[in-house]
Motif scaffolding. Structure first.
Motif, PDB file in Angstrom:
ATOM      1  N   MET A 220      37.833  32.878  24.385  1.00  0.00           N
ATOM      2  CA  MET A 220      38.125  34.157  23.744  1.00  0.00           C
ATOM      3  C   MET A 220      39.177  34.918  24.543  1.00  0.00           C
ATOM      4  O   MET A 220      39.376  34.672  25.729  1.00  0.00           O
ATOM      5  N   ALA A 221      39.842  35.845  23.861  1.00  0.00           N
ATOM      6  CA  ALA A 221      40.938  36.594  24.480  1.00  0.00           C
ATOM      7  C   ALA A 221      40.521  37.971  24.975  1.00  0.00           C
ATOM      8  O   ALA A 221      41.179  38.526  25.840  1.00  0.00           O
ATOM      9  N   GLY A 222      39.475  38.543  24.416  1.00  0.00           N
ATOM     10  CA  GLY A 222      39.028  39.856  24.855  1.00  0.00           C
ATOM     11  C   GLY A 222      39.782  40.997  24.208  1.00  0.00           C
ATOM     12  O   GLY A 222      40.626  40.814  23.342  1.00  0.00           O
ATOM     13  N   ILE A 223      39.465  42.184  24.657  1.00  0.00           N
ATOM     14  CA  ILE A 223      40.048  43.410  24.110  1.00  0.00           C
ATOM     15  C   ILE A 223      41.209  43.859  24.995  1.00  0.00           C
ATOM     16  O   ILE A 223      41.036  44.087  26.190  1.00  0.00           O
ATOM     17  N   ALA A 224      42.370  43.941  24.407  1.00  0.00           N
ATOM     18  CA  ALA A 224      43.580  44.429  25.083  1.00  0.00           C
ATOM     19  C   ALA A 224      44.645  44.617  24.012  1.00  0.00           C
ATOM     20  O   ALA A 224      44.584  43.993  22.946  1.00  0.00           O
ATOM     21  N   SER A 225      45.617  45.423  24.299  1.00  0.00           N
ATOM     22  CA  SER A 225      46.710  45.619  23.354  1.00  0.00           C
ATOM     23  C   SER A 225      47.517  44.333  23.228  1.00  0.00           C
ATOM     24  O   SER A 225      47.932  43.754  24.245  1.00  0.00           O
ATOM     25  N   PRO A 226      47.777  43.893  22.007  1.00  0.00           N
ATOM     26  CA  PRO A 226      48.602  42.693  21.819  1.00  0.00           C
ATOM     27  C   PRO A 226      50.027  42.861  22.380  1.00  0.00           C
ATOM     28  O   PRO A 226      50.708  41.887  22.631  1.00  0.00           O
ATOM     29  N   GLN A 227      50.453  44.105  22.593  1.00  0.00           N
ATOM     30  CA  GLN A 227      51.791  44.366  23.137  1.00  0.00           C
ATOM     31  C   GLN A 227      51.813  44.420  24.669  1.00  0.00           C
ATOM     32  O   GLN A 227      52.871  44.575  25.265  1.00  0.00           O
ATOM     33  N   ASP A 228      50.661  44.269  25.303  1.00  0.00           N
ATOM     34  CA  ASP A 228      50.556  44.359  26.761  1.00  0.00           C
ATOM     35  C   ASP A 228      51.039  43.053  27.398  1.00  0.00           C
ATOM     36  O   ASP A 228      50.361  42.026  27.334  1.00  0.00           O
TER      37      ASP A 228
ATOM     38  N   VAL B 217      39.960  25.556  22.559  1.00  0.00           N
ATOM     39  CA  VAL B 217      40.542  26.133  21.348  1.00  0.00           C
ATOM     40  C   VAL B 217      40.608  27.648  21.499  1.00  0.00           C
ATOM     41  O   VAL B 217      39.768  28.261  22.162  1.00  0.00           O
ATOM     42  N   ILE B 218      41.643  28.222  20.879  1.00  0.00           N
ATOM     43  CA  ILE B 218      41.775  29.676  20.822  1.00  0.00           C
ATOM     44  C   ILE B 218      41.754  30.098  19.364  1.00  0.00           C
ATOM     45  O   ILE B 218      42.214  29.362  18.482  1.00  0.00           O
ATOM     46  N   GLU B 219      41.196  31.282  19.123  1.00  0.00           N
ATOM     47  CA  GLU B 219      40.985  31.732  17.750  1.00  0.00           C
ATOM     48  C   GLU B 219      41.461  33.165  17.551  1.00  0.00           C
ATOM     49  O   GLU B 219      40.954  34.078  18.198  1.00  0.00           O
ATOM     50  N   PRO B 220      42.405  33.361  16.644  1.00  0.00           N
ATOM     51  CA  PRO B 220      42.777  34.723  16.291  1.00  0.00           C
ATOM     52  C   PRO B 220      41.654  35.376  15.471  1.00  0.00           C
ATOM     53  O   PRO B 220      41.056  34.727  14.608  1.00  0.00           O
ATOM     54  N   LEU B 221      41.373  36.643  15.765  1.00  0.00           N
ATOM     55  CA  LEU B 221      40.342  37.391  15.040  1.00  0.00           C
ATOM     56  C   LEU B 221      40.976  38.593  14.358  1.00  0.00           C
ATOM     57  O   LEU B 221      41.876  39.227  14.921  1.00  0.00           O
ATOM     58  N   ASN B 222      40.486  38.919  13.170  1.00  0.00           N
ATOM     59  CA  ASN B 222      41.060  40.036  12.433  1.00  0.00           C
ATOM     60  C   ASN B 222      40.587  41.375  13.001  1.00  0.00           C
ATOM     61  O   ASN B 222      39.494  41.490  13.544  1.00  0.00           O
ATOM     62  N   GLY B 223      41.441  42.381  12.848  1.00  0.00           N
ATOM     63  CA  GLY B 223      41.162  43.712  13.380  1.00  0.00           C
ATOM     64  C   GLY B 223      40.095  44.481  12.630  1.00  0.00           C
ATOM     65  O   GLY B 223      39.548  45.447  13.163  1.00  0.00           O
ATOM     66  N   ARG B 224      39.771  44.079  11.434  1.00  0.00           N
ATOM     67  CA  ARG B 224      38.701  44.761  10.688  1.00  0.00           C
ATOM     68  C   ARG B 224      37.345  44.475  11.324  1.00  0.00           C
ATOM     69  O   ARG B 224      36.526  45.373  11.483  1.00  0.00           O
ATOM     70  N   ASP B 225      37.120  43.226  11.686  1.00  0.00           N
ATOM     71  CA  ASP B 225      35.848  42.843  12.291  1.00  0.00           C
ATOM     72  C   ASP B 225      35.841  43.021  13.808  1.00  0.00           C
ATOM     73  O   ASP B 225      34.785  43.206  14.403  1.00  0.00           O
ATOM     74  N   MET B 226      36.996  42.910  14.426  1.00  0.00           N
ATOM     75  CA  MET B 226      37.076  42.984  15.887  1.00  0.00           C
ATOM     76  C   MET B 226      38.268  43.860  16.281  1.00  0.00           C
ATOM     77  O   MET B 226      39.307  43.367  16.730  1.00  0.00           O
ATOM     78  N   PRO B 227      38.120  45.185  16.111  1.00  0.00           N
ATOM     79  CA  PRO B 227      39.226  46.096  16.458  1.00  0.00           C
ATOM     80  C   PRO B 227      39.612  45.962  17.933  1.00  0.00           C
ATOM     81  O   PRO B 227      38.756  45.851  18.806  1.00  0.00           O
ATOM     82  N   GLY B 228      40.911  45.921  18.188  1.00  0.00           N
ATOM     83  CA  GLY B 228      41.412  45.875  19.548  1.00  0.00           C
ATOM     84  C   GLY B 228      41.456  44.495  20.176  1.00  0.00           C
ATOM     85  O   GLY B 228      41.831  44.361  21.342  1.00  0.00           O
ATOM     86  N   TYR B 229      41.104  43.450  19.409  1.00  0.00           N
ATOM     87  CA  TYR B 229      41.115  42.093  19.965  1.00  0.00           C
ATOM     88  C   TYR B 229      42.557  41.690  20.265  1.00  0.00           C
ATOM     89  O   TYR B 229      43.462  41.876  19.456  1.00  0.00           O
ATOM     90  N   PHE B 230      42.759  41.120  21.433  1.00  0.00           N
ATOM     91  CA  PHE B 230      44.106  40.775  21.885  1.00  0.00           C
ATOM     92  C   PHE B 230      44.785  39.733  21.001  1.00  0.00           C
ATOM     93  O   PHE B 230      45.941  39.877  20.618  1.00  0.00           O
ATOM     94  N   LEU B 231      44.084  38.666  20.687  1.00  0.00           N
ATOM     95  CA  LEU B 231      44.672  37.579  19.895  1.00  0.00           C
ATOM     96  C   LEU B 231      44.442  37.889  18.416  1.00  0.00           C
ATOM     97  O   LEU B 231      43.501  37.423  17.794  1.00  0.00           O
TER      98      LEU B 231
END
Length: 167
Positions: free
Chosen positions: A10-18, A44-58
């Motif tokens: 998982m990528a965790g919570i961080a700004s995608p622009q950081d 494996v890495i997984e992009p998550l949508n912002g509706r379900d996981m606000p602030g997710y980096f990936l």
């Protein structure tokens, strides 16, 4: 030792622009891929949508593909979650076809309520058929909430077994 063929990092919570977060994520991913690969385990890495996981980096498939391409590590693949793809961008079948060589695992849940396949806005059985046609040979993980309980929520499997759900 982990007795699994793949690990989801998982990528965790961080700004995608950081830029610092991106560099740290890539470094950690390369380290994890090396360590897991030494044990015969993929990452494996997984992009998550912002509706379900606000602030997710990936937060996008494009970013995940870019990270995988940039690393060029043979042990890092994409976890393609059909639910997240549909919520983020739609165009599931075209995306599967375009990035199939990078996909290490597929997950499914119906959209929009994350229930079992066959209960949402997508034709999940057409997606299963497309995965077969594209040569996907891995498992399809079921990450959904059964609408009417576990046993009833497995009823869609009969369509898969019989082939009647495929077009």
């Amino acid at each position: 030792m982990v007795n699994a063929p793949l690990l989801h990092m998982m990528a965790g919570i961080a700004s995608p622009q950081d830029a610092v977060a991106l560099a740290s994520y890539k470094d950690c991913l390369a380290f994890a891929a090396d360590a897991a690969g030494a044990e015969g385990v993929g990452v494996v890495i997984e992009p998550l949508n912002g509706r379900d996981m606000p602030g997710y980096f990936l937060d996008s498939f494009e970013r995940a593909v870019e990270i995988i391409d940039d690393l060029g590590h043979p042990n890092v693949r994409l976890q393609f979650d059909i639910y997240h793809r549909q919520v983020m961008r739609g165009d599931v079948l075209t995306a599967l076809e375009a990035i199939m060589p990078l996909i290490g695992h597929v997950q499914i849940a119906s959209v929009p309520r994350r229930n079992e396949p066959g209960t949402g806005e997508l034709d999940d059985f057409r997606i299963f058929a497309a995965l077969d046609a594209l040569g996907y040979g891995g498992y399809v993980g079921c990450e959904y909430r059964p609408a009417a309980g576990t046993v009833a929520g497995l009823g869609w499997m009969e369509k898969v077994r019989s082939g009647s759900g495929f077009h």
